[in-house]
Write a protein that holds these residues in place. Structure first.
Motif, mmCIF file in Angstrom:
data_model
loop_
_atom_site.group_PDB
_atom_site.id
_atom_site.type_symbol
_atom_site.label_atom_id
_atom_site.label_comp_id
_atom_site.label_asym_id
_atom_site.label_seq_id
_atom_site.Cartn_x
_atom_site.Cartn_y
_atom_site.Cartn_z
ATOM 1 N N TRP A 42 11.886 7.633 9.216
ATOM 2 C CA TRP A 42 11.731 9.410 9.621
ATOM 3 C C TRP A 42 10.324 9.607 9.785
ATOM 4 N N LYS A 43 9.560 9.066 9.743
ATOM 5 C CA LYS A 43 8.144 9.438 9.952
ATOM 6 C C LYS A 43 8.106 9.696 11.296
ATOM 7 N N LYS A 44 8.742 9.001 12.249
ATOM 8 C CA LYS A 44 8.689 9.304 13.814
ATOM 9 C C LYS A 44 8.427 10.504 14.281
ATOM 10 N N TYR A 45 9.534 11.093 13.623
ATOM 11 C CA TYR A 45 10.200 12.232 14.346
ATOM 12 C C TYR A 45 8.706 13.699 13.903
ATOM 13 N N ASP A 46 7.624 12.341 13.076
ATOM 14 C CA ASP A 46 6.796 13.695 12.449
ATOM 15 C C ASP A 46 7.772 14.770 12.041
ATOM 16 N N ASN A 47 8.246 14.308 10.353
ATOM 17 C CA ASN A 47 8.532 14.847 10.032
ATOM 18 C C ASN A 47 8.210 15.611 9.037
ATOM 19 N N PRO A 48 7.027 16.781 9.255
ATOM 20 C CA PRO A 48 6.171 17.457 7.869
ATOM 21 C C PRO A 48 7.299 17.224 6.333
ATOM 22 N N LEU A 49 7.994 17.246 6.253
ATOM 23 C CA LEU A 49 9.038 17.129 5.254
ATOM 24 C C LEU A 49 9.748 16.107 4.528
ATOM 25 N N THR A 50 9.743 15.412 5.766
ATOM 26 C CA THR A 50 9.894 13.982 4.522
ATOM 27 C C THR A 50 8.844 13.099 4.072
ATOM 28 N N PRO A 51 9.656 12.889 3.530
ATOM 29 C CA PRO A 51 8.320 11.869 2.120
ATOM 30 C C PRO A 51 8.023 10.567 1.929
ATOM 31 N N ASP A 52 6.866 10.614 1.567
ATOM 32 C CA ASP A 52 6.070 9.291 1.431
ATOM 33 C C ASP A 52 7.054 8.108 0.643
ATOM 34 N N TRP A 53 7.625 7.275 1.301
ATOM 35 C CA TRP A 53 8.576 5.784 0.424
ATOM 36 C C TRP A 53 7.883 5.271 -0.165
ATOM 37 N N GLY A 54 6.415 5.221 0.522
ATOM 38 C CA GLY A 54 5.777 4.165 -0.166
ATOM 39 C C GLY A 54 5.267 4.675 -1.554
ATOM 40 N N GLU A 55 5.524 5.646 -2.067
ATOM 41 C CA GLU A 55 4.798 6.214 -3.591
ATOM 42 C C GLU A 55 6.289 5.435 -4.518
ATOM 43 N N PRO A 56 7.717 6.118 -4.096
ATOM 44 C CA PRO A 56 8.645 4.810 -4.925
ATOM 45 C C PRO A 56 8.618 3.081 -4.799
ATOM 46 N N ARG A 57 8.762 3.219 -3.614
ATOM 47 C CA ARG A 57 7.836 1.589 -3.459
ATOM 48 C C ARG A 57 6.964 0.956 -4.886
ATOM 49 N N ARG A 58 5.898 1.477 -4.771
ATOM 50 C CA ARG A 58 4.940 1.584 -6.152
ATOM 51 C C ARG A 58 5.363 1.384 -7.388
ATOM 52 N N ALA A 59 6.553 2.633 -7.108
ATOM 53 C CA ALA A 59 7.108 2.696 -8.957
ATOM 54 C C ALA A 59 8.067 1.904 -9.136
ATOM 55 N N VAL A 60 8.611 1.115 -8.464
ATOM 56 C CA VAL A 60 9.223 0.001 -8.703
ATOM 57 C C VAL A 60 8.424 -1.222 -9.052
ATOM 58 N N LEU A 61 7.809 -1.254 -8.409
ATOM 59 C CA LEU A 61 6.767 -2.342 -8.997
ATOM 60 C C LEU A 61 6.108 -2.545 -10.336
ATOM 61 N N ASP A 62 5.422 -0.846 -10.874
ATOM 62 C CA ASP A 62 5.363 -0.454 -12.040
ATOM 63 C C ASP A 62 6.620 -0.452 -13.147
ATOM 64 N N ILE A 63 7.949 -0.245 -12.727
ATOM 65 C CA ILE A 63 8.332 -0.144 -13.949
ATOM 66 C C ILE A 63 8.671 -1.589 -13.942
ATOM 67 N N ILE A 64 9.017 -2.173 -12.983
ATOM 68 C CA ILE A 64 9.501 -4.233 -12.876
ATOM 69 C C ILE A 64 7.928 -4.809 -13.741
ATOM 70 N N ASP A 65 6.883 -4.333 -13.688
ATOM 71 C CA ASP A 65 5.371 -4.907 -14.422
ATOM 72 C C ASP A 65 5.998 -4.458 -16.105
ATOM 73 N N ILE A 66 5.958 -3.259 -16.051
ATOM 74 C CA ILE A 66 6.508 -2.414 -17.312
ATOM 75 C C ILE A 66 7.570 -3.741 -18.447
ATOM 76 N N GLY A 67 8.436 -3.801 -17.274
ATOM 77 C CA GLY A 67 9.553 -4.203 -18.271
ATOM 78 C C GLY A 67 9.931 -5.946 -18.904
ATOM 79 N N LEU A 68 8.696 -6.325 -17.767
ATOM 80 C CA LEU A 68 8.039 -7.748 -17.755
ATOM 81 C C LEU A 68 7.478 -8.263 -18.850
ATOM 82 N N ARG A 69 6.719 -7.214 -19.140
ATOM 83 C CA ARG A 69 5.201 -7.312 -19.901
ATOM 84 C C ARG A 69 6.240 -7.090 -21.533
ATOM 85 N N LEU A 70 6.977 -6.437 -21.337
ATOM 86 C CA LEU A 70 7.138 -5.911 -22.661
ATOM 87 C C LEU A 70 7.875 -7.073 -24.279
#
Length: 472
Positions: A42-70
């Motif tokens: 969606w960012k290709k439309y230069d919509n300033p309200l479009t969230p950066d969905w890189g952060e949720p992907r990083r959060a997924v990695l954080d969640i998996i990383d925690i779960g693997l270590r528990l």
């Protein structure tokens, strides 16, 4: 609120004694991974309200990383093994960091700014984090087969036949190819996790050492990225040292290739020195062979580098409550004697200030016998031009305890410290030592104590005179 925290609050069951609802957590993660790229477009439309969905992907990695270590009832059940891989694999191809993004970190110079930038890239970019997470995932699989399933060490051949493990190493090989992935941050992962990679597959790691630490001058920055993160994030292991002998030699030969206005070792250089000292103490490295790593190190190293070596050993000795093996102590005594003799023979002993003063840690550790310790303390004090506050602080407690047993030697050490630091002395400790010695039936020690009191008076420490026998 951080996305990771929100996800857990939304999904964790209300009953705190039950298992985490990993099925629901992984479903949410799966949706994020599969939907985020479309939402990013969606960012290709230069919509300033479009969230950066890189952060949720990083959060997924954080969640998996925690779960693997528990552990225990909180860990991810192994039944989700394939689902986790389906989550992780797409993120290993995430565009972050892009070449434009990473160009800001490639301002490689002779100072340690390069090091911190590479570490920042490794820790804060999605693709780098994904590569780290698949290594954690491989370790999680190994733990399952060895602990949960068989409770035995799994042969490497059997472990490598597990489909997910085969896929993991295929991904790792792809990202070692600089034509496919030119990210310094991703490459730094291989250095930071080298011990774990060797544990998972020693043959693969050995075969790929030349890719992890490329000798091509055009790839020097990748070599440094992996080497410096290895030194900062890994303890030395003898099998890994054997694998990396050429890298240790290369690092020593290039030890001083940086800004000479900053003489103190950087964190990777400290790591290199620490590794060398441990290998020497274990008997892996020696001085009695030509062109050894240690000889080359001492030929190259500045006083601050050599000082860190003695300081590191002393801190290790001081911070362990365990008995040190006699052969290790003998090797350390040999090292110290070699260093103090070189300092004594030098026409400029100031070039050994940091190295010799670091002996205070050895003395404080009480790992060496009293006679040797006090003799070497006197030799160190004789070489030193000035005694700083830290040195006095380190050695005083042990000198107090030795005052009754070795009064003459103790008072001689105190005299040397006073003469070489007239602007600051530890008055309370010196007073206690003098009181102890004046109570002894040792005329030679008492006379030396009287001489010290008179000297202290000449440098304006008058109050010590009240300690003299028969004084009013």
């Amino acid at each position: 609120m951080d996305f990771l925290v929100i996800a857990f609050f939304l999904i964790i069951p209300y009953n705190p004694t039950s298992l985490l609802n990993w099925s629901s957590i992984l479903d949410l993660c799966y949706w994020i991974v599969n939907s985020s790229q479309e939402l990013r477009d969606w960012k290709k439309y230069d919509n300033p309200l479009t969230p950066d969905w890189g952060e949720p992907r990083r959060a997924v990695l954080d969640i998996i990383d925690i779960g693997l270590r528990l552990d225990d009832f909180l860990k991810i059940p192994f039944e989700f093994c394939e689902k986790i891989w389906d989550l992780l694999l797409p993120i290993t191809s995430d565009p972050d960091p892009t070449s434009e993004h990473e160009s800001n970190y490639k301002k490689w110079n002779e100072k340690n700014g390069f090091i911190s930038n590479v570490i920042s890239l490794r820790l804060n970019t999605i693709r780098s984090k994904a590569i780290e997470t698949i290594i954690c995932y491989a370790l999680w699989i190994r733990r399952y087969y060895e602990n949960d399933l068989t409770n035995n060490k799994l042969p490497e051949r059997e472990f490598n036949s597990i489909p997910q493990i085969t896929q993991i190493f295929q991904v790792l090989e792809e990202h070692l190819d600089k034509e496919k992935d030119s990210s310094l941050g991703v490459h730094a992962v291989y250095g930071a996790w080298l011990l774990q990679l060797a544990y998972l597959d020693s043959n693969w790691t050995t075969l790929n050492i030349s890719k992890i630490f490329p000798s091509d001058k055009n790839l020097e920055q990748f070599r440094r990225a992996a080497w410096e993160t290895y030194l900062q994030f890994s303890n030395v292991k003898i099998p890994i040292y054997e694998m990396l002998k050429d890298e240790y030699l290369y690092a020593i030969e290039n030890l001083n290739v940086r800004d000479k206005s900053s003489p103190y070792p950087t964190e990777p250089e400290e790591g290199l020195i620490d590794h060398l000292m441990l290998l020497y103490s274990w008997g892996v490295l020696h001085f009695d062979q030509s062109d050894t790593l240690l000889n080359k190190f001492y030929e190259k190293a500045s006083d601050n580098f050599r000082g860190h070596a003695i300081d590191f050993i002393g801190r290790c000795l001081s911070n362990t409550g365990e008995e040190i093996e006699p052969d290790i102590l003998e090797r350390l005594r040999y090292l110290w004697k070699k260093r103090i003799n070189e300092a004594k023979q030098s026409s400029n002993t100031e070039n050994y200030t940091q190295e010799i003063s670091a002996f205070s840690w050895w003395f404080k550790s009480e790992k060496f016998d009293d006679k040797w310790s006090v003799e070497q303390l006197k030799e160190a004090l004789a070489v030193m031009k000035k005694v700083d506050h830290l040195f006095q602080y380190q050695v005083m407690d042990r000198l107090i305890h030795l005052a009754n047993k070795m009064p003459i030697e103790v008072i001689e050490c105190i005299f040397l410290m006073v003469k070489k630091n007239d602007d600051y002395i530890k008055e309370n400790e010196i007073k206690l030592i003098l009181q102890l010695i004046f109570q002894l039936d040792n005329e030679e020690a008492r006379q030396k104590a009287v001489t010290l009191v008179h000297y202290l008076g000449r440098i304006n420490y008058w109050k010590f005179r009240e300690l003299l026998p028969n004084s009013n």
